[in-house]
Structures are given as structure tokens and as C-alpha cells.
Write an enzyme that holds these catalytic residues in place. Sequence first.
Site, PDB file in Angstrom:
ATOM      1  N   ASP A  69       3.590  57.060 -23.027  1.00 28.32           N
ATOM      2  CA  ASP A  69       5.122  56.764 -22.061  1.00 28.32           C
ATOM      3  C   ASP A  69       5.238  56.033 -21.837  1.00 28.32           C
ATOM      4  O   ASP A  69       4.783  53.971 -22.745  1.00 28.32           O
ATOM      5  CB  ASP A  69       4.317  57.363 -20.859  1.00 28.32           C
ATOM      6  CG  ASP A  69       2.896  57.267 -20.693  1.00 28.32           C
ATOM      7  OD1 ASP A  69       2.278  56.413 -21.033  1.00 28.32           O
ATOM      8  OD2 ASP A  69       2.494  58.168 -19.882  1.00 28.32           O
ATOM      9  N   ASN A 138      -3.853  63.792  -8.882  1.00 25.27           N
ATOM     10  CA  ASN A 138      -2.793  64.875  -8.749  1.00 25.27           C
ATOM     11  C   ASN A 138      -2.519  65.715 -10.413  1.00 25.27           C
ATOM     12  O   ASN A 138      -1.240  66.785 -10.276  1.00 25.27           O
ATOM     13  CB  ASN A 138      -1.218  64.329  -8.417  1.00 25.27           C
ATOM     14  CG  ASN A 138      -0.061  63.537  -9.723  1.00 25.27           C
ATOM     15  OD1 ASN A 138      -1.057  63.904 -10.883  1.00 25.27           O
ATOM     16  ND2 ASN A 138       1.010  62.881  -9.425  1.00 25.27           N
ATOM     17  N   HIS A 140      -1.791  65.297 -13.604  1.00 24.45           N
ATOM     18  CA  HIS A 140      -0.269  64.530 -14.472  1.00 24.45           C
ATOM     19  C   HIS A 140      -1.006  64.094 -15.582  1.00 24.45           C
ATOM     20  O   HIS A 140      -2.440  64.032 -15.747  1.00 24.45           O
ATOM     21  CB  HIS A 140       0.942  63.533 -14.217  1.00 24.45           C
ATOM     22  CG  HIS A 140       0.007  62.208 -13.834  1.00 24.45           C
ATOM     23  ND1 HIS A 140       0.940  61.652 -12.954  1.00 24.45           N
ATOM     24  CD2 HIS A 140      -0.850  61.239 -14.659  1.00 24.45           C
ATOM     25  CE1 HIS A 140      -0.381  60.602 -13.024  1.00 24.45           C
ATOM     26  NE2 HIS A 140      -1.046  60.343 -13.879  1.00 24.45           N
ATOM     27  N   GLU A 145       4.774  64.939 -14.394  1.00 26.17           N
ATOM     28  CA  GLU A 145       4.726  65.240 -12.831  1.00 26.17           C
ATOM     29  C   GLU A 145       4.236  66.700 -11.919  1.00 26.17           C
ATOM     30  O   GLU A 145       4.865  67.227 -12.649  1.00 26.17           O
ATOM     31  CB  GLU A 145       5.051  64.088 -12.001  1.00 26.17           C
ATOM     32  CG  GLU A 145       5.339  62.371 -11.765  1.00 26.17           C
ATOM     33  CD  GLU A 145       4.042  62.172 -11.350  1.00 26.17           C
ATOM     34  OE1 GLU A 145       3.181  62.416 -11.287  1.00 26.17           O
ATOM     35  OE2 GLU A 145       3.548  60.455 -11.563  1.00 26.17           O
TER      36      GLU A 145
HETATM   37  C1  F6R Z   1      -1.318  57.035 -19.775  1.00 29.70           C
HETATM   38  C2  F6R Z   1      -1.004  58.549 -18.917  1.00 29.70           C
HETATM   39  C3  F6R Z   1      -1.155  58.415 -18.209  1.00 29.70           C
HETATM   40  C4  F6R Z   1      -3.046  58.401 -17.072  1.00 29.70           C
HETATM   41  C5  F6R Z   1      -3.596  58.678 -16.452  1.00 29.70           C
HETATM   42  C6  F6R Z   1      -4.627  58.768 -15.686  1.00 29.70           C
HETATM   43  O1  F6R Z   1      -0.615  56.333 -20.798  1.00 29.70           O
HETATM   44  O2  F6R Z   1       0.332  58.553 -19.049  1.00 29.70           O
HETATM   45  O3  F6R Z   1      -0.947  60.025 -17.443  1.00 29.70           O
HETATM   46  O4  F6R Z   1      -3.858  58.582 -18.694  1.00 29.70           O
HETATM   47  O5  F6R Z   1      -2.271  58.142 -15.316  1.00 29.70           O
HETATM   48  O6  F6R Z   1      -4.758  56.647 -15.408  1.00 29.70           O
HETATM   49  P1  F6R Z   1      -6.065  56.177 -15.052  1.00 29.70           P
HETATM   50  O7  F6R Z   1      -6.380  56.500 -16.631  1.00 29.70           O
HETATM   51  O8  F6R Z   1      -5.691  54.633 -15.362  1.00 29.70           O
HETATM   52  O9  F6R Z   1      -6.723  56.386 -14.541  1.00 29.70           O
END
Ligand code: F6R
Length: 261
Positions: A69, A138, A140, A145
Site C-alpha cells: 500500500d 481493527n 485490517h 478496513e
Molecule cells: C502496512 C499495512 C498495515 C499494517 C498495519 C499494522 O503496509 O498494510 O496493514 O501492517 O496497520 O501496522 P503496525 O505494524 O505499524 O502495527
Amino acid sequence: MEIIIERDAEGVARQVADRFESVIRHGGRFGVTLGLATGSSPVATYQELIRRHREEGLSFGHARAFLLDEYVGIPRSHEQSYHRFIREHFTSHVDIADELVISPDGQAADPVGEAARYDRGIADAGGVDLQILGIGGNGHIGFNEPTSALTSRTRVKTLTEQTISDNARFFDSPEDVPVHVITQGLGTIMEARRIVLAATGESKASAIAAMIEGPFGAFCPATILQMHPAVTVVVDEDAAGELQDAEYYRFIQRQKSRLEG
Ligand code: F6R
């Protein structure tokens, strides 16, 4: 799903790095395609892979990579752009060609068209051999989301307020966090041949339990992984804290190491 519970974050990083190493060493001379996540979860794994590259000769010379992303509206030079993040934390420290580290263009004039182009690019490259994922509090994965279509393709998404506030720690203030992203869709992620999801810390415990043991559905997007035939989830004790069947997963792990050992 294979579920591995490690004592701490270092153990999680080693387990995830082992899976990368195996795919890379067996990828052959035609190379492998890696799917890379950003955020804090994979950073320890990337550090371990950099160490193996420097000390053990692990080579990424036949690899290419697609990011999950990217934020919409910030330049690639921005210190929080995922284009820059992955270079600073991983790829510029190993021997992967920079032009083969591919991410959506968050500043494209037509982000919707850019997302579709990016999705086609992954397919045209032959798909992803190993995708690493983190998970949001959450549920995702990528930035799919809650309520994301379970078959979705790469597209523009609006972040939830929870994700914006979770990610505000990387920015000067919550107002600076972009509201929109381009993210691989759940259908896109599911096409990866193998997936490894890493999570550490108590803040991930309820999302991990919902993903592994909860009912399947778009309100916890990560539950789509219940449908994938080759997923490994690697968590530390804190992130495993709400699993009802943790003892069973440990039992399987012990049986497996006896067989392998
Ligand atoms: C990042 C991504 C997100 C993160 C998620 C967890 O490329 O796609 O899904 O993996 O938000 O973020 P952290 O690892 O910072 O807790």
C-alpha cells in the site's frame, strides 16, 4: 492456518525471516516475487534479513518486490511515504535492485486508475510468492478496513479514524496523516502463493483472536486468511494473549518440531 507462538518479538522476526529465506533460497535463478508490508510489525524481520544478507550471504539478487500500500497525496520523498520507508528499513540495505521495489504512486493524477494499473502489474509479474502482512488493531490487512469487500482488488480506500490515530505516532500530528491510501485488495492479497502474518504486543491480541478464531466476515477483514491454503501466523505471547485455543496451537508446534527434529 499454521499458528506459531514465540516468546518475544525477536523470535517472531526469526520465524518470519526463515520463511523469506526458504522462498529466496528455493526461488531458483528466475527469481522470486516478495510482497512487502510497512509499519512497525515487519521492521524486526527486515533487520534480521539484513543481518543474514551481511553475515550469511543471503542474496536478494533474484528478487523483486511489490508493496502492499501507499498513502495518497504525499510525495515519495516524504519520510512517511511507504516508498521511502521500505528503502530505509530494508531494501537499500540488501542487494535487491531499486527499480524492482515497486509501490503504488500515491501522487498519481488519477489514483483510481493507478490502483488498477498496480493490480495488473502484480499479475503481469506472475503474482507474489511470499507476502508478509501486519494486522491493524481493527483487523485490517493492507489498508482493507472493516467492511472491505472480501474479493476486492487494489483500489483507493479511506482510513478509519482508529487507523489514522494509530498511525499518528509516525507523523507530527494526527492532522498530517493522509486520509486516503491505495491498497492491494483482499482478493489481490489472497492470490499470493504463501502468506506470513506477524504481530507482536498486547494491542494486537483481540485482532489476532478475531482473525484466527472469530467468525468469518468483512467486519474483520483479516478473517479472509482463514480461506487461504498456505498462511502462517507468527505472534509473540502478548499478541497470543486472547487466543482461546493457544494450548492446541502450541501442541501442534511441539509435534511438528518432534517430527522435524
Ligand atoms: C502496512 C499495512 C498495515 C499494517 C498495519 C499494522 O503496509 O498494510 O496493514 O501492517 O496497520 O501496522 P503496525 O505494524 O505499524 O502495527
